[in-house]
Write a protein that holds these residues in place. Structure first.
Motif, PDB file in Angstrom:
ATOM      1  N   UNK A 135      48.991  18.862 -37.860  1.00 14.67           N
ATOM      2  CA  UNK A 135      49.086  17.406 -37.740  1.00 14.67           C
ATOM      3  C   UNK A 135      50.052  16.798 -38.753  1.00 14.67           C
ATOM      4  N   UNK A 136      50.965  15.988 -38.247  1.00 16.89           N
ATOM      5  CA  UNK A 136      51.944  15.312 -39.104  1.00 16.89           C
ATOM      6  C   UNK A 136      51.329  14.145 -39.874  1.00 16.89           C
ATOM      7  N   UNK A 137      50.093  13.745 -39.531  1.00 11.59           N
ATOM      8  CA  UNK A 137      49.427  12.644 -40.217  1.00 11.59           C
ATOM      9  C   UNK A 137      48.495  13.130 -41.326  1.00 11.59           C
ATOM     10  N   UNK A 138      48.433  14.449 -41.498  1.00 14.03           N
ATOM     11  CA  UNK A 138      47.549  15.051 -42.491  1.00 14.03           C
ATOM     12  C   UNK A 138      48.041  14.796 -43.915  1.00 14.03           C
ATOM     13  N   UNK A 139      47.108  14.830 -44.849  1.00 11.59           N
ATOM     14  CA  UNK A 139      47.439  14.631 -46.256  1.00 11.59           C
ATOM     15  C   UNK A 139      48.372  15.718 -46.780  1.00 11.59           C
ATOM     16  N   UNK A 140      48.352  16.893 -46.145  1.00 13.42           N
ATOM     17  CA  UNK A 140      49.194  17.997 -46.622  1.00 13.42           C
ATOM     18  C   UNK A 140      50.541  18.054 -45.914  1.00 13.42           C
ATOM     19  N   UNK A 141      50.759  17.192 -44.946  1.00 11.59           N
ATOM     20  CA  UNK A 141      52.025  17.204 -44.201  1.00 11.59           C
ATOM     21  C   UNK A 141      53.104  16.457 -44.976  1.00 11.59           C
ATOM     22  N   UNK A 171      45.578  10.170 -43.552  1.00  8.11           N
ATOM     23  CA  UNK A 171      44.415  10.994 -43.233  1.00  8.11           C
ATOM     24  C   UNK A 171      44.134  12.001 -44.337  1.00  8.11           C
ATOM     25  N   UNK A 172      42.893  12.084 -44.828  1.00  2.00           N
ATOM     26  CA  UNK A 172      42.554  13.007 -45.911  1.00  2.00           C
ATOM     27  C   UNK A 172      42.314  14.441 -45.462  1.00  2.00           C
ATOM     28  N   UNK A 173      42.347  14.710 -44.156  1.00  2.00           N
ATOM     29  CA  UNK A 173      42.077  16.062 -43.652  1.00  2.00           C
ATOM     30  C   UNK A 173      43.349  16.919 -43.738  1.00  2.00           C
ATOM     31  N   UNK A 174      43.152  18.239 -43.750  1.00  4.62           N
ATOM     32  CA  UNK A 174      44.307  19.134 -43.918  1.00  4.62           C
ATOM     33  C   UNK A 174      44.588  19.977 -42.670  1.00  4.62           C
ATOM     34  N   UNK A 175      44.375  19.412 -41.493  1.00  6.69           N
ATOM     35  CA  UNK A 175      44.639  20.121 -40.238  1.00  6.69           C
ATOM     36  C   UNK A 175      46.113  20.555 -40.193  1.00  6.69           C
ATOM     37  N   UNK A 176      46.336  21.846 -40.008  1.00  6.03           N
ATOM     38  CA  UNK A 176      47.659  22.408 -40.171  1.00  6.03           C
ATOM     39  C   UNK A 176      48.677  21.998 -39.140  1.00  6.03           C
TER      40      UNK A 176
END
Length: 331
Positions: free
Chosen positions: A77-83, A70-75
């Motif tokens: 979420x473990x599936x986020x690009x920033x996780x 996932x390209x979103x950076x929702x803080x």
């Protein structure tokens, strides 16, 4: 009705049933009530819940149809690009896998099967593949289908509605004033826009929250009223499961009593709507899970997206111990 330190919660509940629209001040007072008032609050919420839903509990089952990537950076979420969380990553499941999930939903006594995919929005090919599976599920079972595939265009919303999707979930997650603290790759208004597209398509709109992400009590009240203004049919109340490797790792603002007051507040503010105890209920409500069903009338059964739920038999037993009944799916 006015809010004081000596609220008559049952009187307030009967007032809601008589047409009183809860004020933000009253909603905030519920959240800020002393812990010794908790049982009175839950009983009052039950007065409203029983009026509209009796003692029935709706079960929902999730399938993680596309994981990670996932390209979103929702803080949260473990599936986020920033996780930096070791979750399984895979592209959209094929038709056979989605159909197998539907059979498992029936085995778990769920009446609604929730097809969820990570990512900003589905591609045309991904959507067509999901729709093919949905059509067969609709032809062969009486499961209700809820989809949660990200942001929707009017075209995609129309296709899902035409395929027979009953409900589409797209959570607001938090109050508009707190949103930039949670995500920067899309906005709160983007989420509202998708909920409105769902409504326009004829699908039943579903939108809720994740509490425990640093929001104030007033912000939690505000988002409850924002959801009310959107007039959605189903409201998932999630409780932050602080996952290692996410930006919200280690955040823990919740306790079972605070969570229960919040669920009751959502029932008072949105008396006629389905209120669903959702992600994080097991670790945040803990031994008080069953009390949540005095306000909520719906739960997920089994696992969530990348986190585990409790065994279906434990949920069935909890419902039975309360003297409540499962809304089973007819074959």
């Amino acid at each position: 009705m006015t809010t004081t330190t000596q609220i008559n919660y049952r009187e307030l509940a009967h007032g809601v049933l008589a047409g009183h629209q809860l004020t933000k001040e009253e909603a905030l007072a519920l959240l800020q009530a002393p812990d010794e008032d908790l049982l009175d609050i839950m009983h009052a919420a039950y007065i409203i819940r029983k009026h509209y839903y009796g003692n029935k509990v709706k079960l929902n089952m999730i399938i993680n149809a596309k994981s990670g990537l996932c390209p979103e950076d929702c803080g949260y979420c473990s599936q986020s690009i920033v996780a930096n969380t070791p979750v399984e990553k895979y592209a959209m499941l094929n038709k056979e896998s989605i159909l197998a999930g539907a059979r498992e939903a029936i085995n778990r006594k769920a009446g609604t099967y929730c097809i969820v995919a990570s990512g900003r929005r589905p591609s045309d090919n991904e959507l067509d593949g999901v729709i093919e599976a949905i059509k067969e599920i609709r032809e062969t079972t009486q499961l209700k289908i809820c989809a949660c595939l990200g942001f929707l265009s009017e075209t995609h919303a129309g296709k899902l509605a035409d395929a027979g999707v009953h409900r589409y979930n797209h959570n607001l997650n938090t109050d508009q004033s707190n949103y930039e603290n949670i995500c920067s790759t899309h906005t709160y208004d983007d989420r509202v826009d998708t909920v409105q597209k769902v409504k326009a398509s004829g699908m039943s709109p579903c939108s809720g929250v994740i509490m425990g992400m640093g929001e104030s009590e007033q912000e939690l009240v505000n988002v409850a009223f924002s959801i009310k203004a959107l007039d959605v049919d189903s409201i998932p109340v999630n409780f932050l499961n602080s996952i290692d490797g996410t930006p919200l790792e280690g955040v823990q603002h919740l306790n079972p009593r605070k969570c229960l007051k919040a669920v009751a507040m959502f029932r008072f503010v949105n008396p006629t709507k389905e209120i669903r105890l959702s992600g994080g209920r097991e670790i945040n409500l803990r031994s008080l899970q069953s009390l949540g069903l005095y306000a909520a009338n719906s739960i997920f059964v089994g696992d969530y997206l990348t986190t585990q739920g409790q065994e279906p038999t434990a949920d069935w037993g909890m419902i039975s111990d309360l003297g409540f009944e499962i809304e089973e799916c007819a074959l």
